[in-house]
Design a protein around this motif. Structure first.
Motif: not given
Length: 505
Positions: A275-286, A289-299, A320-322
Motif C-alpha cells: 500500500y502506498v500513501g502520503d499520510e505517513a506521520g513524517r515531521e516537518n522537513n522530512w 522544505k517539506k511540511n509535516k504530514d497532516p496525519s499518519i492514517c495511511d501508514r 529512502p524511508p523518512a
C-alpha cells in the motif's frame, strides 16, 4: 459549453414538459397541472426549488411525506440540498424524473449524459473498456467503482488518491473543483502500467468525508474518478469512504469489503501486495522544505491490514524511508493492570472522575453496581433537584452510592461531598487513569461498533481537559483511588478491531 445561467428550468425526462425556476424565487412542485403529475403519493407541495442564476445552483428542499430522489439517491425528508445543471430529480423516489437545466437565452443547453459509463483509453490509444460500475454500501458511507475489465488477482498494488496518485493543479491543499488535479508524480501512469502488466490488481483506497448530502459534489467526484482512471490507463477498482464509519482509514472496513466480496474469491498474497500513501506521520522537513504530514492514517491503515507500506516518494522516486512519529497510544499494547480492592464494607459515597469515553460508566455498572452500590447519574435524572433528592434518599436508606458524572473540578465535586458530610457518610474519589488519546480511541471504537451512541466531539474532551483539577484529600475525601481502563468484549471481532489503530494521528 460554458453556461451563462440566464435561464433555469426543470425538464421532465418523459414528456419534456418544463417548469421555470426564476432567479431566487422559491417554486414548489408536486401534483399539479404544471408538472403533469397526478400521482396521489405526491403532495401538491412536494419539493421547493430555488434557482440562483448567478452561481448556477438550485437549492432543493424536501417537503412531502413520500421520499424524493436525486441522481438515484434517496433524499432525506425535511433536508436542504444543493444541486446543479444536469442533476436529475425524482419527485417521488424512482418516479417523475426532471433534469435541472441552466442555459443562456440564446444558446439552449444540450442534454447531459449519465455518469454510469465512460470511455477509457491508454496512452497508446488502445481501448481498455467503455464502462464501469458504481456501487454504494451503508447509505453511501462507502462508494465503489470497478472498471469492467478489472480482474481479480492475488497480488494487490493499493494506493491512496490525493497526495499519492494525484495532487491539485492549483497548488492549494484541497481541490477547488473536480477538475483541479494532475498526476502527483509524472511516472505514476507508467508505474501502474508495469504493475498491471506483471499481474497486479490496482486498487485505490481513499477517504473523502466532504461528499455528504451535496449531490453536485458526489456527481462531480464520480466524474473526477472516471477522468483519473482514464489518465492512469489501467483497470482499477476504487473504494471511497465518505463518512466517519468503519470504512474510513485507518480502520480496516474498506479492505475487509475488498477481500470478502470484491476480489472474486481470490485470496490475497500479502507478501506480493503493498500500500502506498502520503499520510505517513513524517515531521516537518522530512525532506528539504517539506511540511509535516497532516496525519499518519495511511501508514496505520497498512499496518492494520498487514500490508507493506511505502510513501509516494519511496515507491515512485526511490527515496529512502523518512523518519516518522507513531501515535502516543498503541492499542496493540494494552495494560495488564487489574482493578484495586473496591468495597470497604461500610456505607459510603463514591465520586467518579473521568471524561466521556474513559470507561467510567462501564466500571460503575459492571463492578460497583453488582456490589450493591446505587448508580446515580445526573445525565439520566436531569435536574440537580432530582439528583440530590435521589442521593439523599439513598443515604437515608443506608445505601452506598456511586456518582457517575465527569466531575472534573473541585467545585463540581464539592456539592456531593457536602451532601455526604451532612449524612455523616465517608466519601471516596475514584479517578479514571485513561489517557486523552486512549479516550479518543475508545470513542472512535464505540462510534464504529454501536451506532446508537451519540458522537462525542473533541470539543467535549478538550473542555474536560481544560476544566480538570487533580482531586486532593483536602477536598474531604477519605481516599483517592486510581482506576485503570480494562476493556471487555462480547465479540471476538470487536476485540480484534479494538486492538487496531483507529485514530488518524
Amino acid at each position: 459549453m460554458a453556461l451563462s445561467s440566464q435561464i433555469c428550468y426543470l425538464r421532465c425526462v418523459n414528456t419534456q414538459k418544463k417548469v421555470n425556476l426564476p432567479h431566487q424565487k422559491p417554486v414548489r412542485i408536486g401534483r399539479n397541472e404544471e408538472t403533469g403529475i397526478t400521482d396521489l403519493h405526491v403532495s401538491r407541495n412536494h419539493l421547493e426549488c430555488t434557482a440562483d442564476l448567478d452561481t448556477s445552483k438550485v437549492i432543493l428542499k424536501t417537503l412531502g411525506k413520500s421520499y424524493s430522489g436525486c441522481n438515484g439517491y434517496a433524499l432525506i425528508q425535511n433536508r436542504t440540498y444543493t444541486l446543479k445543471h444536469g442533476d436529475r430529480i425524482e419527485v417521488r423516489l424512482g418516479f417523475h424524473e426532471f433534469d435541472i437545466i441552466f442555459e443562456s437565452e440564446d444558446e439552449p443547453a444540450t442534454k447531459k449524459g449519465r455518469l454510469d459509463s465512460f470511455a477509457m483509453n491508454s496512452n497508446s490509444n488502445k481501448k481498455l473498456s467503455n464502462s464501469g460500475k458504481w456501487e454504494e454500501l451503508d447509505g453511501r458511507d462507502l462508494l465503489i467503482f470497478t472498471t469492467d475489465n478489472c480482474e481479480p488477482q492475488s497480488a494487490i498494488a493499493a494506493f491512496d488518491l490525493d497526495g499519492t496518485l494525484i495532487k491539485t493543479k492549483s497548488g492549494a491543499r484541497f481541490p477547488k473543483d473536480p477538475d483541479d488535479w494532475i498526476s502527483h508524480i509524472n511516472s505514476v501512469p507508467q508505474k501502474l502500467q508495469k504493475l498491471y502488466d506483471k499481474g497486479h490488481k490496482v486498487v485505490i483506497f481513499a477517504n473523502q468525508s466532504d461528499l455528504s448530502n451535496d449531490f453536485s459534489k458526489v456527481k462531480g467526484f464520480k466524474k473526477k474518478i472516471e477522468a483519473i482512471i482514464t489518465k492512469l490507463s489501467v483497470p482499477v477498482q476504487v473504494f471511497i469512504a465518505t463518512g466517519k464509519s468503519i470504512y474510513r482509514k485507518p480502520a480496516p472496513g474498506m479492505w475487509n469489503v475488498f477481500i470478502e466480496s470484491k476480489n472474486g474469491g481470490v485470496a490475497i498474497d500479502i507478501e506480493k501486495s503493498f500500500y502506498v500513501g502520503d499520510e505517513a506521520g513524517r515531521e516537518n522537513n522530512w525532506a528539504p522544505k517539506k511540511n509535516k504530514d497532516p496525519s499518519i492514517c495511511d501508514r496505520l491503515f497498512a499496518l492494520n491490514v498487514g500490508l507493506k507500506f511505502y510513501t509516494p516518494e519511496e515507491y515512485f522516486l526511490g527515496f529512502p524511508p523518512a523518519p516518522h512519529i507513531m501515535p502516543e497510544f498503541d492499542p496493540r499494547r494494552l495494560s495488564n493492570d487489574a482493578y484495586p480492592q473496591i468495597a470497604t464494607g461500610k456505607q459510603e459515597v463514591i465520586i467518579m472522575v473521568g471524561t466521556l469515553g474513559s470507561g467510567k460508566s462501564h466500571f460503575c455498572k459492571n463492578f460497583l453496581v453488582p456490589k450493591g452500590y446505587v448508580h446515580v447519574s445526573q445525565d439520566k435524572l436531569g435536574s440537580w433537584k432530582k439528583f440530590t433528592k435521589m442521593l439523599e434518599d439513598c443515604l437515608q436508606k443506608k445505601q452506598s452510592v456511586v456518582i457517575d458524572n465527569t466531575n472534573p473540578d473541585k467545585e463540581s465535586r464539592q456539592k456531593f461531598i457536602d451532601v455526604a458530610k451532612r449524612k455523616q457518610v465517608d466519601c471516596r474519589c475514584f479517578i479514571m487513569t485513561t489517557s486523552h488519546n486512549h479516550v479518543k480511541h475508545n470513542i472512535r471504537f464505540r462510534n464504529i461498533t454501536d451506532k446508537s451512541q451519540l458522537p462525542v466531539g473533541d470539543l467535549n474532551l478538550n473542555s474536560y481537559k481544560k476544566a480538570f483539577q487533580e482531586p486532593e484529600m483536602a477536598e474531604g475525601f477519605s481516599e483517592i483511588v486510581k482506576i485503570p481502563f480494562i476493556p471487555k468484549f462480547e465479540k471476538a471481532e470487536h476485540e480484534k478491531l479494538y486492538k487496531m489503530f483507529l485514530l488518524e494521528d
